[in-house]
Design an enzyme around this catalytic site. Structure first.
Site, PDB file in Angstrom:
ATOM      1  N   ARG A 262       0.844  -1.191   0.000  1.00  0.00           N
ATOM      2  CA  ARG A 262       0.000   0.000   0.000  1.00  0.00           C
ATOM      3  C   ARG A 262       0.880   1.242   0.000  1.00  0.00           C
ATOM      4  NH1 ARG A 262      -4.833  -1.776   4.260  1.00  0.00           N
ATOM      5  NH2 ARG A 262      -5.445  -3.640   3.095  1.00  0.00           N
ATOM      6  N   ARG A 277       2.359   1.070  10.323  1.00  0.00           N
ATOM      7  CA  ARG A 277       1.890   1.484   9.003  1.00  0.00           C
ATOM      8  C   ARG A 277       3.044   1.378   8.018  1.00  0.00           C
ATOM      9  NH1 ARG A 277      -2.816   4.265   7.918  1.00  0.00           N
ATOM     10  NH2 ARG A 277      -3.036   4.832  10.104  1.00  0.00           N
ATOM     11  N   GLU A 349      -6.376  -1.027  15.436  1.00  0.00           N
ATOM     12  CA  GLU A 349      -7.007  -1.958  14.494  1.00  0.00           C
ATOM     13  C   GLU A 349      -6.041  -3.059  14.070  1.00  0.00           C
ATOM     14  OE1 GLU A 349      -8.276  -2.229   9.841  1.00  0.00           O
ATOM     15  OE2 GLU A 349      -8.203  -0.226  10.747  1.00  0.00           O
ATOM     16  N   SER A 352     -10.283  -5.996   9.979  1.00  0.00           N
ATOM     17  CA  SER A 352     -11.495  -5.338   9.520  1.00  0.00           C
ATOM     18  C   SER A 352     -12.277  -6.364   8.706  1.00  0.00           C
ATOM     19  CB  SER A 352     -11.143  -4.119   8.661  1.00  0.00           C
ATOM     20  OG  SER A 352     -12.280  -3.338   8.383  1.00  0.00           O
ATOM     21  N   ARG A 391       0.962  -6.417  12.634  1.00  0.00           N
ATOM     22  CA  ARG A 391       0.316  -5.801  13.799  1.00  0.00           C
ATOM     23  C   ARG A 391       0.115  -6.811  14.925  1.00  0.00           C
ATOM     24  NH1 ARG A 391      -3.603  -0.736  12.353  1.00  0.00           N
ATOM     25  NH2 ARG A 391      -2.089   0.345  11.021  1.00  0.00           N
TER      26      ARG A 391
END
Length: 430
Positions: A262, A277, A349, A352, A391
């Site tokens: 990403r 991130r 988070e 999801s 994560r």
């Protein structure tokens, strides 16, 4: 992609649904384009019929020697042919304009999704586990003594730039063990089918799941036109693209462990330290393809699959339902699972899980036949992290950190580490 027939039947409901996502009314422009496009198609069909009728009369006029009628009819055939071609082009142009609008509009939220503008309006559904009480000040993952040596951001920056990391030794082993543990859990206990899929895909695959055209800047593209996947949702969901599936075979449930890429466009200044991130990361993704009537129950099931990963690892978490203003582009409803990270003293988070209804299925023409001989219907698609490996590594390291800089590792990982249960202050598995 939205169903134009549903917009025609109830434009007010369509506009009201988009308004819940903070958007202005769209139906007037959509229906005007749709009406013009349909009128052009109808007129083209009428011109074609007139052309065919005149063509049949041309020969008869010639045979009876009526030269004037012959010339008039021949001119009429040419006129109607040109008229039909122009109208068909108008219809194609109208269809392209209509599609250009529809493909950039987000999915409409389910009625049960809470209204809200941003993450501050999300609603907590449950909590599991209690954050550990430390007798020392916990630090972030990259500051733990037994971890810092082998979580190397400086070398990664030399190789690739910011937001990359090199993992070595015990940290790399634990990262790999986490991915293996997740796959085994989802396959053996949750009944998902393991997949090893490409990380390079064509435009059509990215379009099918909604990454294109609206979010092109969020992903990386190679010089020869392939896209690096932002998640294996792209590949797994597109298994159904262009297919008519046997309704008796549904649901289809897949999981895959892949690299994900990403660009993090628009995230400047957010989570610039540590592994939270990254431009390149690993994730175990879950995808389900279901009958429409089964998708909401499947959403709850997939959420439990992701929650179980954290429970087996002993990581405290909370599950929230996203409000209308915080949901992703393709989602009808989303559950986020946030894991406790002691170094920041908050929940972050880690998964999801979204139900998309037939939104993606329409983009990729993914259908099923409910019974033999029945008319095909669009499937429903769902996707969810099961979970983000990097994560999860952060959460394992921070929750297991000890005052001496060592890390106690979850029991569920011990078999994947040949019985080792901790990272020493020196960074070794023991």
């Amino acid at each position: 992609m939205h169903d134009i027939r549903a917009i025609r039947e109830n434009p007010a409901a369509f506009d009201a649904a988009l308004a819940r996502r903070g958007m202005g009314a769209q139906s007037s422009e959509i229906l005007a384009l749709d009406q013009a496009r349909r009128a052009a198609i109808s007129q083209a069909e009428a011109a074609k019929a007139a052309q065919n009728a005149a063509s049949k009369q041309v020969g008869a006029a010639k045979a009876r020697g009526d030269e004037a009628e012959f010339e008039r009819l021949r001119a009429l055939v040419a006129e109607k042919k040109a008229e039909m071609a122009a109208l068909e082009e108008d219809a194609r142009a109208g269809d392209a304009k209509l599609t250009a609008i529809l493909e950039t509009l987000p999915n409409t939220p389910l009625a049960e999704v809470p209204d809200g503008a941003d993450e501050g309006d999300n609603v907590e559904l449950k909590r599991w586990g209690s954050p550990r009480e430390f007798d020392f000040q916990p630090v972030e993952h990259f500051e733990i003594a037994g971890v810092a040596r082998d979580m190397d951001f400086a070398t990664a920056a030399k190789l690739s730039g910011a937001r990359f990391v090199v993992l070595r030794g015990a940290v790399a082993r634990v990262h790999r063990a986490l991915a293996q543990f997740m796959l085994d859990l989802h396959v053996e206990d949750h009944g998902l089918r393991e997949v090893n899929s490409p990380v390079l895909v064509r435009d059509e695959a990215m379009y099918g799941t909604g990454q294109l055209p609206k979010f092109a800047e969020d992903s990386y593209r190679t010089t020869n036109g392939w896209w690096l996947i932002p998640t294996s949702e792209v590949t797994l969901t597109n298994f159904a693209a262009g297919e008519i599936l046997d309704g008796a075979a549904l649901p289809l449930r897949f999981c895959a462990h892949t690299l994900c890429f990403r660009s993090e466009a628009g995230s400047a200044g957010k989570d610039t330290t540590g592994m939270l991130r990254q431009h390149q990361f690993e994730k175990v993704e879950m995808v389900s393809i279901t009958r429409p009537e089964d998708s909401l129950a499947e959403h709850e099931r997939m959420t439990r699959c992701a929650e179980t990963v954290l429970e087996r690892l002993g990581l405290p978490y909370r599950t929230i339902v996203l409000c209308t203003g915080d949901m992703g582009f393709g989602a009808q409803k989303t559950h986020d699972i946030e894991v406790w990270v002691p170094g920041q003293g908050t929940y972050r988070e880690i998964s999801s899980v979204s139900v998309c209804g037939d939104f993606q299925a329409r983009r990729m023409t993914a259908r099923f036949r409910p019974t033999d001989g029945a008319k095909p219907e669009f499937v429903h698609t769902l996707n969810g992290s099961g979970v983000a490996v990097g994560r999860c590594l952060i959460a394992v390291l921070e929750n297991g950190q000890q005052a001496d800089g060592s890390v106690e590792l979850p029991e569920a990982l011990h078999p994947y580490l040949r019985g080792r249960s901790r990272i020493t202050p020196e960074g070794e598995l023991a």
